[in-house]
Motif scaffolding. Structure first.
Motif, PDB file in Angstrom:
ATOM      1  N   LEU A 137       0.862  -1.017  -0.043  1.00 38.80           N
ATOM      2  CA  LEU A 137       0.178   0.022   0.330  1.00 38.80           C
ATOM      3  C   LEU A 137       1.273   1.211   0.145  1.00 38.80           C
ATOM      4  O   LEU A 137       1.727   1.579   0.515  1.00 38.80           O
ATOM      5  N   GLU A 138       0.261   1.846  -0.938  1.00 31.67           N
ATOM      6  CA  GLU A 138       1.623   3.471  -0.766  1.00 31.67           C
ATOM      7  C   GLU A 138       0.829   4.609  -0.213  1.00 31.67           C
ATOM      8  O   GLU A 138      -0.859   4.760   0.457  1.00 31.67           O
ATOM      9  N   ALA A 139       1.989   4.981   1.324  1.00 32.01           N
ATOM     10  CA  ALA A 139       1.893   5.656   2.350  1.00 32.01           C
ATOM     11  C   ALA A 139       1.388   7.091   1.728  1.00 32.01           C
ATOM     12  O   ALA A 139       1.183   8.220   2.858  1.00 32.01           O
ATOM     13  N   LYS A 140       1.425   7.937   0.015  1.00 30.61           N
ATOM     14  CA  LYS A 140       1.770   8.923   0.488  1.00 30.61           C
ATOM     15  C   LYS A 140       0.584   9.197  -0.803  1.00 30.61           C
ATOM     16  O   LYS A 140       0.338   8.322  -1.519  1.00 30.61           O
ATOM     17  N   ASP A 141       0.080  10.445  -0.676  1.00 28.14           N
ATOM     18  CA  ASP A 141      -1.639  10.675  -0.788  1.00 28.14           C
ATOM     19  C   ASP A 141      -1.134  11.987  -1.923  1.00 28.14           C
ATOM     20  O   ASP A 141      -2.423  12.126  -2.287  1.00 28.14           O
ATOM     21  N   SER A 142      -0.135  12.510  -1.942  1.00 30.07           N
ATOM     22  CA  SER A 142      -0.024  14.178  -2.184  1.00 30.07           C
ATOM     23  C   SER A 142      -0.248  14.133  -4.358  1.00 30.07           C
ATOM     24  O   SER A 142      -1.493  14.956  -4.378  1.00 30.07           O
ATOM     25  N   ASP A 143      -0.455  13.285  -4.566  1.00 26.98           N
ATOM     26  CA  ASP A 143      -1.715  13.347  -6.089  1.00 26.98           C
ATOM     27  C   ASP A 143      -2.277  12.781  -6.003  1.00 26.98           C
ATOM     28  O   ASP A 143      -3.075  12.679  -7.541  1.00 26.98           O
ATOM     29  N   TYR A 144      -3.293  12.982  -5.000  1.00 31.49           N
ATOM     30  CA  TYR A 144      -4.321  12.654  -5.332  1.00 31.49           C
ATOM     31  C   TYR A 144      -5.249  13.931  -4.529  1.00 31.49           C
ATOM     32  O   TYR A 144      -6.561  13.922  -5.218  1.00 31.49           O
ATOM     33  N   VAL A 145      -4.596  14.948  -4.023  1.00 31.28           N
ATOM     34  CA  VAL A 145      -4.482  15.868  -3.181  1.00 31.28           C
ATOM     35  C   VAL A 145      -5.976  16.311  -5.093  1.00 31.28           C
ATOM     36  O   VAL A 145      -7.130  16.606  -3.914  1.00 31.28           O
ATOM     37  N   PHE A 146      -5.264  16.820  -5.476  1.00 32.52           N
ATOM     38  CA  PHE A 146      -5.899  17.806  -6.617  1.00 32.52           C
ATOM     39  C   PHE A 146      -7.141  17.070  -7.346  1.00 32.52           C
ATOM     40  O   PHE A 146      -7.921  18.154  -7.284  1.00 32.52           O
ATOM     41  N   ILE A 147      -7.081  15.616  -7.395  1.00 31.48           N
ATOM     42  CA  ILE A 147      -8.059  15.257  -8.109  1.00 31.48           C
ATOM     43  C   ILE A 147      -9.378  15.035  -6.955  1.00 31.48           C
ATOM     44  O   ILE A 147      -9.808  15.292  -7.624  1.00 31.48           O
ATOM     45  N   THR A 148      -9.039  14.632  -6.089  1.00 32.06           N
ATOM     46  CA  THR A 148      -9.761  14.765  -4.741  1.00 32.06           C
ATOM     47  C   THR A 148     -10.318  16.054  -4.951  1.00 32.06           C
ATOM     48  O   THR A 148     -11.926  15.959  -4.650  1.00 32.06           O
ATOM     49  N   PHE A 149     -10.109  16.969  -4.750  1.00 30.40           N
ATOM     50  CA  PHE A 149     -10.510  18.390  -4.609  1.00 30.40           C
ATOM     51  C   PHE A 149     -11.848  18.483  -5.822  1.00 30.40           C
ATOM     52  O   PHE A 149     -13.040  18.474  -6.090  1.00 30.40           O
ATOM     53  N   ILE A 150     -11.427  18.074  -7.224  1.00 37.97           N
ATOM     54  CA  ILE A 150     -11.869  18.165  -7.991  1.00 37.97           C
ATOM     55  C   ILE A 150     -13.496  17.453  -8.451  1.00 37.97           C
ATOM     56  O   ILE A 150     -14.128  17.514  -8.510  1.00 37.97           O
ATOM     57  N   LEU A 151     -12.803  16.159  -7.998  1.00 36.38           N
ATOM     58  CA  LEU A 151     -13.766  15.299  -8.305  1.00 36.38           C
ATOM     59  C   LEU A 151     -15.602  15.657  -6.778  1.00 36.38           C
ATOM     60  O   LEU A 151     -16.300  15.623  -7.280  1.00 36.38           O
ATOM     61  N   ASN A 152     -14.414  15.955  -5.994  1.00 39.83           N
ATOM     62  CA  ASN A 152     -15.829  16.453  -4.766  1.00 39.83           C
ATOM     63  C   ASN A 152     -16.461  17.729  -4.994  1.00 39.83           C
ATOM     64  O   ASN A 152     -17.957  17.961  -4.738  1.00 39.83           O
ATOM     65  N   TYR A 153     -15.713  18.754  -5.578  1.00 32.45           N
ATOM     66  CA  TYR A 153     -16.207  20.209  -5.206  1.00 32.45           C
ATOM     67  C   TYR A 153     -16.655  20.934  -6.844  1.00 32.45           C
ATOM     68  O   TYR A 153     -17.229  22.305  -6.888  1.00 32.45           O
ATOM     69  N   LEU A 154     -16.351  20.421  -8.043  1.00 35.19           N
ATOM     70  CA  LEU A 154     -16.210  20.859  -9.705  1.00 35.19           C
ATOM     71  C   LEU A 154     -18.387  20.307 -10.296  1.00 35.19           C
ATOM     72  O   LEU A 154     -18.094  19.141  -9.275  1.00 35.19           O
ATOM     73  N   PRO A 155     -18.276  21.150 -10.413  1.00 34.70           N
ATOM     74  CA  PRO A 155     -19.833  20.708 -11.021  1.00 34.70           C
ATOM     75  C   PRO A 155     -20.236  19.873 -11.457  1.00 34.70           C
ATOM     76  O   PRO A 155     -18.650  19.752 -12.393  1.00 34.70           O
ATOM     77  N   GLU A 156     -20.821  19.437 -12.511  1.00 35.33           N
ATOM     78  CA  GLU A 156     -20.840  17.991 -13.790  1.00 35.33           C
ATOM     79  C   GLU A 156     -20.058  19.085 -14.964  1.00 35.33           C
ATOM     80  O   GLU A 156     -20.732  20.064 -15.293  1.00 35.33           O
ATOM     81  N   GLY A 157     -19.784  18.007 -15.542  1.00 35.58           N
ATOM     82  CA  GLY A 157     -19.131  18.777 -17.175  1.00 35.58           C
ATOM     83  C   GLY A 157     -17.559  19.447 -16.995  1.00 35.58           C
ATOM     84  O   GLY A 157     -17.058  18.555 -17.412  1.00 35.58           O
ATOM     85  N   LEU A 158     -17.633  20.493 -16.000  1.00 35.26           N
ATOM     86  CA  LEU A 158     -16.450  20.322 -15.353  1.00 35.26           C
ATOM     87  C   LEU A 158     -15.439  19.675 -14.430  1.00 35.26           C
ATOM     88  O   LEU A 158     -14.174  19.672 -15.382  1.00 35.26           O
ATOM     89  N   ILE A 159     -16.137  18.684 -13.812  1.00 31.22           N
ATOM     90  CA  ILE A 159     -15.528  17.160 -13.898  1.00 31.22           C
ATOM     91  C   ILE A 159     -14.962  16.973 -14.901  1.00 31.22           C
ATOM     92  O   ILE A 159     -14.050  16.590 -14.655  1.00 31.22           O
ATOM     93  N   GLY A 160     -15.462  16.711 -15.598  1.00 29.59           N
ATOM     94  CA  GLY A 160     -14.610  16.295 -16.920  1.00 29.59           C
ATOM     95  C   GLY A 160     -13.988  16.642 -17.603  1.00 29.59           C
ATOM     96  O   GLY A 160     -13.024  16.005 -18.395  1.00 29.59           O
ATOM     97  N   LEU A 161     -14.036  17.836 -17.394  1.00 28.74           N
ATOM     98  CA  LEU A 161     -13.105  19.000 -18.210  1.00 28.74           C
ATOM     99  C   LEU A 161     -12.189  18.677 -17.729  1.00 28.74           C
ATOM    100  O   LEU A 161     -10.573  18.567 -18.787  1.00 28.74           O
ATOM    101  N   LEU A 162     -11.393  18.724 -16.881  1.00 31.69           N
ATOM    102  CA  LEU A 162     -10.657  18.412 -15.679  1.00 31.69           C
ATOM    103  C   LEU A 162      -9.993  16.628 -15.672  1.00 31.69           C
ATOM    104  O   LEU A 162      -8.522  17.503 -15.412  1.00 31.69           O
ATOM    105  N   VAL A 163     -10.917  16.404 -15.438  1.00 35.88           N
ATOM    106  CA  VAL A 163     -10.625  14.761 -15.889  1.00 35.88           C
ATOM    107  C   VAL A 163      -9.573  15.093 -17.448  1.00 35.88           C
ATOM    108  O   VAL A 163      -8.338  14.281 -17.246  1.00 35.88           O
TER     109      VAL A 163
END
Lengths: 568, 46
Positions: A387-413
């Motif tokens: 198990l990888e014990a570092k999560d810094s690569d997941y910080v930004f994308i977690t914000f995007i997936l949880n707080y951006l509206p529909e459509g913009l999530i697709g754009l950011l991915v």
């Protein structure tokens, strides 16, 4: 992700790839396939160089790095403007005058075949591995967060890149990169606006900045002379200078971008465009990460940003302990939110003694939150060695997936995958070209038709694509992804750069001396990396210096009476 | 520079600032201004 997000994501990625193939459907011979018929304008070169360097790792890891460590990483790029000026003055005129397809051809003309092969070989090893990481990085992060099949994600993204890179060659790579970079920049500005928009109503942008500063996230420059610190002004300026010199001056994935320019001016101006905009761009991406940090000071962040890992831990004997830590974390960050809000108010009021007291309380609670996170990471390590014990690569994308509206999530991915595809395309294009020009055309077959060489170039590019996908399928998450790529580059680039600098500036040194020196210095750098604690950027300087010094000494001593070598 | 590199110099004009030397100076000075701005930014918010 919703249906709209998938439409935006697939429409963007497939649309750009199809457009690139359509625009280059009539690409001609080898010159057209490998060098775009020397017809690319400076603006496209500029964006292409930028898109090649800015991989998905840039947009996943960099904000995460700022979330953890603040803005200091930008210093990594401080040597780049001077490296690019140096390349514009010395490298570009020579490459274009000699009309080379690859930078290693120059080594062959200046020294001999074996030195050319060595330079090309080191590039193939280093870039071949990096291409795997380039595809793997976004796939592992996004597939784990969205529940996609990792292997399928890697294969689909890799296959799409391979198809248009094989189809249209250098020109397709440059044209698609122009639009991919456009999407990336739009996406990042949208993300930034959304972060600011999601801050609490009573917290202004100025307050957010003050809070980030109070939490020590806005230290951009550090003039420390401590060689063990990873990012300082000096390591960025000198180590970064050598890293950039080697990357932009000798790495075929970049050299191929500006050699496709319509003139020396187009090549130079395209590169210089990057010398000016790269540092502000990196600053902006890091700043986005700091703003995500500020956002999560007011909202409860996950105790660990990789939910998939937490799910695995919850199935182990450590599940109860993890729940306890999560509850403790929720309590601490709740108190921290109150303290930070008070700090924001006090910063606005301007009473220094009150600010100091508020800051002390907020920083103390932040330290407690960090301590809980450290306990969580330790527990993850206990729960499973894999198990990888570092999560810094997941910080930004977690914000995007949880707080951006529909459509913009697709754009950011789409931004993340577009960045991965643009870098991978350049890498595959360069790997195929180098194998074709520096090995196949010289060793396997000679005197074939142009069409034959184009066909072989396509096959080699596809083969490298297959190999990169294979590496990606079997890669493991290594520390912070962007650092993994930079470390890999730093270990190899110094030696390669040393060979080129000797070629340019030390007239008396011949091929055998530089060849032997490059091998000794490469081994030395690898041993040093495994035994010493030196900031990795310094290995660019060490490798380069070793090759230059050793080759001169060997030429003056051991190879003093050596005859003129065969030119290639 | 080695002999191989000195064969021929292509005459060319910089698209802005009149000469390439001035373009390079602009890039270098831009960097200096950036670092000063970063330093002031760091000091202000530390």
């Amino acid at each position: 992700m919703s249906t709209l997000d998938y439409v935006v994501l697939l429409g963007t990625l497939v649309g750009i790839a199809v457009y690139g193939m359509w625009r280059t459907r009539s690409s001609g011979g080898l010159q057209g396939y490998l060098k775009g018929d020397d017809s690319i304008k400076w603006g496209t070169i500029g964006l292409s160089v930028m898109a090649t360097q800015a991989s998905a790792i840039t947009f996943l890891s960099t904000p995460g790095k700022a979330y953890d460590d603040g803005m200091g990483f930008v210093q990594n790029y401080f040597g780049m403007p001077f490296a690019i000026i140096f390349i514009c003055v010395f490298f570009i005129p020579i490459y274009r005058r000699l009309n080379v397809y690859t930078s290693y051809e120059y080594l062959g003309q200046r020294f001999d075949s074996k030195t050319r092969y060595l330079g090309a070989f080191l590039f193939l090893v280093q870039r071949g591995l990096a291409a795997g990481i380039t595809i793997y990085a976004p796939a592992i992060v996004i597939s784990s967060l969205l529940g996609w099949n990792l292997d399928l994600t890697i294969v689909l993204v890799g296959a799409l890149v391979v198809i248009y890179t094989v189809s249209g060659g250098t020109k397709a790579v440059s044209i698609t990169q122009r639009y991919q970079m456009g999407i990336i920049l739009i996406g990042m500005f949208v993300a930034f606006a959304m972060i600011i928009g999601n801050l609490p109503e009573d917290v202004s942008f100025a307050s957010a900045l003050s809070v980030a500063g109070a939490m020590d996230k806005l230290e951009v420059v550090n003039f420390s002379f401590d060689i063990e610190e990873r990012y300082t002004f000096w390591s960025g300026l000198f180590g970064g200078l050598f890293l950039s010199l080697s990357y932009f001056g000798t790495d075929q994935s970049q050299v191929q971008r500006y050699l496709a320019g319509s003139s020396v001016s187009a090549s130079r101006f395209g590169l210089l465009f990057n010398a000016v905009v790269k540092i502000p761009m990196q600053f902006f991406i890091l700043f986005v990460g700091v703003m995500v940090f500020v956002f999560y000071l007011f909202e409860e962040p996950p105790v660990f940003f990789n939910q998939a890992t937490l799910d695995v831990v919850s199935e182990t004997e450590y599940a109860a302990e993890m729940v306890t830590l999560q509850e403790r974390y929720a309590s601490v960050v709740g108190e921290r939110a109150v303290a930070v809000r008070q700090l924001a108010l006090d910063l606005g009021a301007g009473d220094e003694s009150v600010i100091a007291a508020s800051k002390e309380r907020a920083v103390a609670l932040e330290s407690q939150a960090l301590a809980v996170r450290a306990d969580v990471k330790e527990l993850i390590g206990k729960a499973g060695e894999d198990l990888e014990a570092k999560d810094s690569d997941y910080v930004f994308i977690t914000f995007i997936l949880n707080y951006l509206p529909e459509g913009l999530i697709g754009l950011l991915v789409a931004v993340i995958f577009a960045a991965a595809m643009s870098s991978t395309a350049s890498e595959l294009n360069a790997l195929g070209s180098t194998t074709m020009v520096d090995f196949y055309r010289r060793i396997a077959k000679g005197g074939q038709t142009d069409a034959h060489y184009v066909l072989v170039s396509r096959i080699l590019t596809a083969a490298w694509g297959g190999l990169a996908i294979f590496f990606a399928l079997y890669a493991n998450l290594v520390e912070n992804l962007i650092e993994a790529v930079n470390i890999l580059g730093s270990l190899f680039y110094g030696g390669i750069l040393g060979m080129f600098l000797v070629a340019f500036f030390v007239k008396s040194v011949r091929g055998t001396a530089v060849f032997v020196s490059a091998i000794i210095s490469q081994l030395t750098v690898l041993i040093m990396y495994n035994t010493l604690e030196i900031g990795y950027l310094w290995y660019n300087l060490i490798g380069c210096g070793l090759v230059m010094m050793l080759s001169y000494i060997l030429q003056m001593t051991v190879f003093r009476n050596g005859g003129k070598e065969e030119q290639a | 520079m080695t002999e191989l590199d000195k064969k021929k110099q292509e005459p060319e004009n910089a698209p802005v600032f009149g000469s390439w030397r001035r373009v390079y100076w602009f890039v270098a000075l831009f960097f200096v201004v950036e670092v000063i701005a970063f330093y002031l930014f760091t000091q202000y918010y530390s």
